[in-house]
Design a protein around this motif. Sequence first.
Motif, PDB file in Angstrom:
ATOM      1  N   GLU A  79      -5.833   2.728  -0.963  1.00 28.07           N
ATOM      2  CA  GLU A  79      -5.134   2.791  -2.169  1.00 28.07           C
ATOM      3  C   GLU A  79      -6.350   2.797  -3.106  1.00 28.07           C
ATOM      4  O   GLU A  79      -7.376   2.186  -2.745  1.00 28.07           O
ATOM      5  CB  GLU A  79      -3.965   1.833  -2.541  1.00 28.07           C
ATOM      6  CG  GLU A  79      -4.404   0.289  -2.227  1.00 28.07           C
ATOM      7  CD  GLU A  79      -4.603  -0.243  -3.431  1.00 28.07           C
ATOM      8  OE1 GLU A  79      -3.763  -0.203  -4.336  1.00 28.07           O
ATOM      9  OE2 GLU A  79      -5.731  -0.783  -3.799  1.00 28.07           O
ATOM     10  N   THR A  81      -6.245   1.007  -6.437  1.00 33.22           N
ATOM     11  CA  THR A  81      -6.160   0.017  -7.516  1.00 33.22           C
ATOM     12  C   THR A  81      -7.403  -1.158  -7.032  1.00 33.22           C
ATOM     13  O   THR A  81      -8.286  -1.499  -8.103  1.00 33.22           O
ATOM     14  CB  THR A  81      -4.950  -0.746  -7.343  1.00 33.22           C
ATOM     15  OG1 THR A  81      -4.039   0.344  -7.769  1.00 33.22           O
ATOM     16  CG2 THR A  81      -5.074  -1.799  -8.649  1.00 33.22           C
ATOM     17  N   ARG A 110      -4.370   5.919   5.479  1.00 35.66           N
ATOM     18  CA  ARG A 110      -3.288   4.867   6.068  1.00 35.66           C
ATOM     19  C   ARG A 110      -3.127   5.240   7.427  1.00 35.66           C
ATOM     20  O   ARG A 110      -2.772   6.609   7.555  1.00 35.66           O
ATOM     21  CB  ARG A 110      -2.097   4.662   5.260  1.00 35.66           C
ATOM     22  CG  ARG A 110      -2.752   4.196   3.887  1.00 35.66           C
ATOM     23  CD  ARG A 110      -1.181   3.725   3.130  1.00 35.66           C
ATOM     24  NE  ARG A 110      -1.666   3.343   1.589  1.00 35.66           N
ATOM     25  CZ  ARG A 110      -0.755   3.331   0.575  1.00 35.66           C
ATOM     26  NH1 ARG A 110       0.680   3.110   0.964  1.00 35.66           N
ATOM     27  NH2 ARG A 110      -1.213   2.888  -0.618  1.00 35.66           N
ATOM     28  N   GLU A 112      -0.544   5.684   9.359  1.00 32.81           N
ATOM     29  CA  GLU A 112       1.035   5.377   9.401  1.00 32.81           C
ATOM     30  C   GLU A 112       1.380   6.560  10.216  1.00 32.81           C
ATOM     31  O   GLU A 112       0.340   7.562  10.758  1.00 32.81           O
ATOM     32  CB  GLU A 112       1.402   5.771   8.131  1.00 32.81           C
ATOM     33  CG  GLU A 112       1.299   4.679   7.274  1.00 32.81           C
ATOM     34  CD  GLU A 112       2.054   4.876   5.973  1.00 32.81           C
ATOM     35  OE1 GLU A 112       3.028   4.375   5.785  1.00 32.81           O
ATOM     36  OE2 GLU A 112       1.569   5.552   4.869  1.00 32.81           O
ATOM     37  N   LEU A 119       0.967  11.172   5.420  1.00 35.63           N
ATOM     38  CA  LEU A 119      -0.316  11.544   6.032  1.00 35.63           C
ATOM     39  C   LEU A 119      -1.021  10.376   6.408  1.00 35.63           C
ATOM     40  O   LEU A 119      -0.875   9.447   5.879  1.00 35.63           O
ATOM     41  CB  LEU A 119      -1.181  12.467   5.324  1.00 35.63           C
ATOM     42  CG  LEU A 119      -0.494  14.121   4.986  1.00 35.63           C
ATOM     43  CD1 LEU A 119      -0.600  14.651   3.686  1.00 35.63           C
ATOM     44  CD2 LEU A 119      -0.858  14.786   6.148  1.00 35.63           C
ATOM     45  N   GLU A 128      -4.972   3.045 -14.125  1.00 36.99           N
ATOM     46  CA  GLU A 128      -5.074   1.684 -14.316  1.00 36.99           C
ATOM     47  C   GLU A 128      -5.102   1.282 -15.736  1.00 36.99           C
ATOM     48  O   GLU A 128      -6.327   2.129 -16.450  1.00 36.99           O
ATOM     49  CB  GLU A 128      -6.181   1.117 -13.429  1.00 36.99           C
ATOM     50  CG  GLU A 128      -6.213   1.464 -12.170  1.00 36.99           C
ATOM     51  CD  GLU A 128      -4.852   1.169 -11.001  1.00 36.99           C
ATOM     52  OE1 GLU A 128      -4.171   0.502 -11.452  1.00 36.99           O
ATOM     53  OE2 GLU A 128      -4.703   1.906 -10.050  1.00 36.99           O
ATOM     54  N   ARG A 256       8.156  -2.953  -4.211  1.00 35.15           N
ATOM     55  CA  ARG A 256       6.801  -2.265  -3.871  1.00 35.15           C
ATOM     56  C   ARG A 256       6.065  -3.007  -2.593  1.00 35.15           C
ATOM     57  O   ARG A 256       6.629  -4.205  -2.224  1.00 35.15           O
ATOM     58  CB  ARG A 256       5.551  -2.654  -4.939  1.00 35.15           C
ATOM     59  CG  ARG A 256       6.267  -2.318  -6.389  1.00 35.15           C
ATOM     60  CD  ARG A 256       6.336  -0.700  -6.364  1.00 35.15           C
ATOM     61  NE  ARG A 256       4.970  -0.221  -6.456  1.00 35.15           N
ATOM     62  CZ  ARG A 256       4.627   0.917  -5.691  1.00 35.15           C
ATOM     63  NH1 ARG A 256       5.402   1.266  -4.694  1.00 35.15           N
ATOM     64  NH2 ARG A 256       3.269   1.127  -5.713  1.00 35.15           N
ATOM     65  N   TYR A 261       1.220  -7.221  -7.100  1.00 42.72           N
ATOM     66  CA  TYR A 261       2.143  -7.149  -8.346  1.00 42.72           C
ATOM     67  C   TYR A 261       2.679  -8.389  -8.943  1.00 42.72           C
ATOM     68  O   TYR A 261       3.037  -9.432  -8.178  1.00 42.72           O
ATOM     69  CB  TYR A 261       3.294  -6.248  -8.036  1.00 42.72           C
ATOM     70  CG  TYR A 261       2.732  -4.547  -7.622  1.00 42.72           C
ATOM     71  CD1 TYR A 261       2.382  -3.728  -8.685  1.00 42.72           C
ATOM     72  CD2 TYR A 261       2.904  -4.010  -6.514  1.00 42.72           C
ATOM     73  CE1 TYR A 261       2.094  -2.711  -8.544  1.00 42.72           C
ATOM     74  CE2 TYR A 261       2.551  -2.807  -6.243  1.00 42.72           C
ATOM     75  CZ  TYR A 261       1.958  -2.128  -7.336  1.00 42.72           C
ATOM     76  OH  TYR A 261       1.485  -0.965  -6.930  1.00 42.72           O
TER      77      TYR A 261
HETATM   78  P1  HAM Z   1       1.798   3.064  -3.033  1.00 41.10           P
HETATM   79  O1  HAM Z   1       3.276   2.956  -3.472  1.00 41.10           O
HETATM   80  O2  HAM Z   1       1.399   2.300  -1.892  1.00 41.10           O
HETATM   81  O3  HAM Z   1       1.085   2.479  -4.423  1.00 41.10           O
HETATM   82  O4  HAM Z   1       1.187   4.663  -3.059  1.00 41.10           O
HETATM   83  C1  HAM Z   1       1.709   5.318  -4.131  1.00 41.10           C
HETATM   84  C2  HAM Z   1       1.603   6.793  -3.848  1.00 41.10           C
HETATM   85  O5  HAM Z   1       0.890   7.368  -3.004  1.00 41.10           O
HETATM   86  C3  HAM Z   1       3.306   6.774  -3.020  1.00 41.10           C
HETATM   87  O6  HAM Z   1       4.098   6.665  -3.819  1.00 41.10           O
HETATM   88  C4  HAM Z   1       3.265   8.104  -2.243  1.00 41.10           C
HETATM   89  O7  HAM Z   1       3.451   8.995  -3.130  1.00 41.10           O
HETATM   90  C5  HAM Z   1       1.766   8.291  -2.182  1.00 41.10           C
HETATM   91  N1  HAM Z   1       1.317   7.716  -0.522  1.00 41.10           N
HETATM   92  C6  HAM Z   1       1.360   6.566  -0.182  1.00 41.10           C
HETATM   93  N2  HAM Z   1       1.238   6.555   1.170  1.00 41.10           N
HETATM   94  C7  HAM Z   1       1.040   8.037   1.358  1.00 41.10           C
HETATM   95  C8  HAM Z   1       0.895   8.598   2.944  1.00 41.10           C
HETATM   96  N3  HAM Z   1       0.761   7.904   3.994  1.00 41.10           N
HETATM   97  N4  HAM Z   1       0.949   9.969   2.839  1.00 41.10           N
HETATM   98  C9  HAM Z   1       1.227  10.524   1.627  1.00 41.10           C
HETATM   99  N5  HAM Z   1       1.291  10.013   0.498  1.00 41.10           N
HETATM  100  C10 HAM Z   1       1.304   8.678   0.317  1.00 41.10           C
HETATM  101  C11 HAM Z   1      -0.400   2.237  -4.415  1.00 41.10           C
HETATM  102  O8  HAM Z   1      -1.090   2.910  -3.576  1.00 41.10           O
HETATM  103  C12 HAM Z   1      -0.818   1.449  -5.959  1.00 41.10           C
HETATM  104  N6  HAM Z   1      -2.353   1.476  -5.646  1.00 41.10           N
HETATM  105  C13 HAM Z   1      -0.301   2.096  -6.859  1.00 41.10           C
HETATM  106  C14 HAM Z   1      -0.780   1.581  -8.291  1.00 41.10           C
HETATM  107  C15 HAM Z   1      -1.559   1.737  -9.215  1.00 41.10           C
HETATM  108  N7  HAM Z   1      -0.118   0.156  -8.844  1.00 41.10           N
HETATM  109  C16 HAM Z   1      -0.940  -0.167  -9.751  1.00 41.10           C
HETATM  110  N8  HAM Z   1      -1.698   0.511  -9.906  1.00 41.10           N
END
Ligand code: HAM
Length: 428
Positions: A79, A81, A110, A112, A119, A128, A256, A261
Amino acid sequence: MKAVRGTTDIMPPKSDIIRNIEESVAFAARKYDFKEIRTPTFEYTELFDRSVGETTDVVQKEMYTFNDGGGRSVTLKPEGTAGAVRAFIERGAFNEPFPAKYYYIAPCFRYEKPQAGRLREFYQFGVEVFGAPDPSADAEIISLGKSIFDDFNLGESVQLEINSIGCPSCRKNYQNALKEYFLSKQDDLCSTCKERLNKNPMRILDCKVPVCREIASGAPKTLDFICSSCGENFEKTKRYLDASNIKYIVNTSTVRGLDYYTGTVFEFVAGSLGAQNTVLGGGRYDGLVKELGGPDTPACGFALGIERLELLLRNENKLPNKEDGIVLYLAPVDEEARLYASKLANDLRKEEIACAYDIAGRSFKSQMKYANKINVPFIAVIGEDEIKSGVIKLKRMSDGREFETEIANIAGALDELHFDMDFSNPME
Ligand code: HAM
């Protein structure tokens, strides 16, 4: 050879769509005064352990971690952040005027189970904000998220869900209540969640194992435990959303999946996406900058999955139909004409005309077949007469009509025929 499971190749014409999406979200961010940052694709593993959190699914099960040549453990970023916060601290950006507002589009990794919208390598668009403690900042980033869905005509397809998960001081009471609740059901929890029970019971709430999900649905809710300050911030955020007419529902189950958070959190959810229905997620993380060694700095942000947005647009039949392509195909009749066409094409490109000429060495007949296949709006035949007279015919492929023009004025003639190219605003 095959691509690694859970990864994808973005080939034309899909690459046009993805680029269009990326340009649109970046344009929206800049309208909200966000500046772009780029951070490395991999970081030292401990950065994610300390920010995303050791008891999260991401850190426990999903990271691509390996030792580099020097024996240091590094991880492909799961991710955006953590890297943004590390860069903010390391580059001394906290000395700049606040708030600091950044956006990025970057690949994340990831491990997964791959499925539609999930993906192992995917792209996140994230924002941010550092140094803005006021709830108007939470509302501002939510408004940016909403504006992106509106730009794509998806306003009705996504639902904004908000919640507050409290700060570390109110979190203690909540964690105790959760622990008590899960202790009574611990025999049924998965082995990871049994471990989480002592370390961080809140993470049981986003476990993907079905029985854990079932048990979690009856767990105490954060909103019943938050302190007056968190409550007030949550109410103020709602007031800002109301003022801008941004509709939301309070979903007390939105917690989340990442540890950093604090306070208000939110997600944009699309029912039509099925299991992977969160397109965008984020919230406040006031403790993370300090936790990672920087000055005490409030922060909030979100990330949107580019592939999930593309999937949603596809499902809703709202894919942007701005495929880029050439406007003019030059068809030289012989070697001499091909040489001439090569220079003419380059001159036209300098005038912003997207064009191509035959570089495959085809016969004239098969050039015509090719031009029909690629759907080009205009073609021009180049031969001895054209080169001598300096005049060519632009043939409009849709109706076969020909427009004579001086070679020196092809750009002007195409412009009059409304084929000027404007790359400035991707949404127009
Ligand atoms: P997160 O909810 O883990 O948040 O990921 C954000 C978005 O990334 C998800 O809503 C989804 O659309 C996309 N996503 C996550 N995993 C996958 C995957 N395996 N395949 C496709 N899309 C994916 C964060 O990552 C935090 N860093 C968000 C954040 C920024 N919070 C504060 N600042």
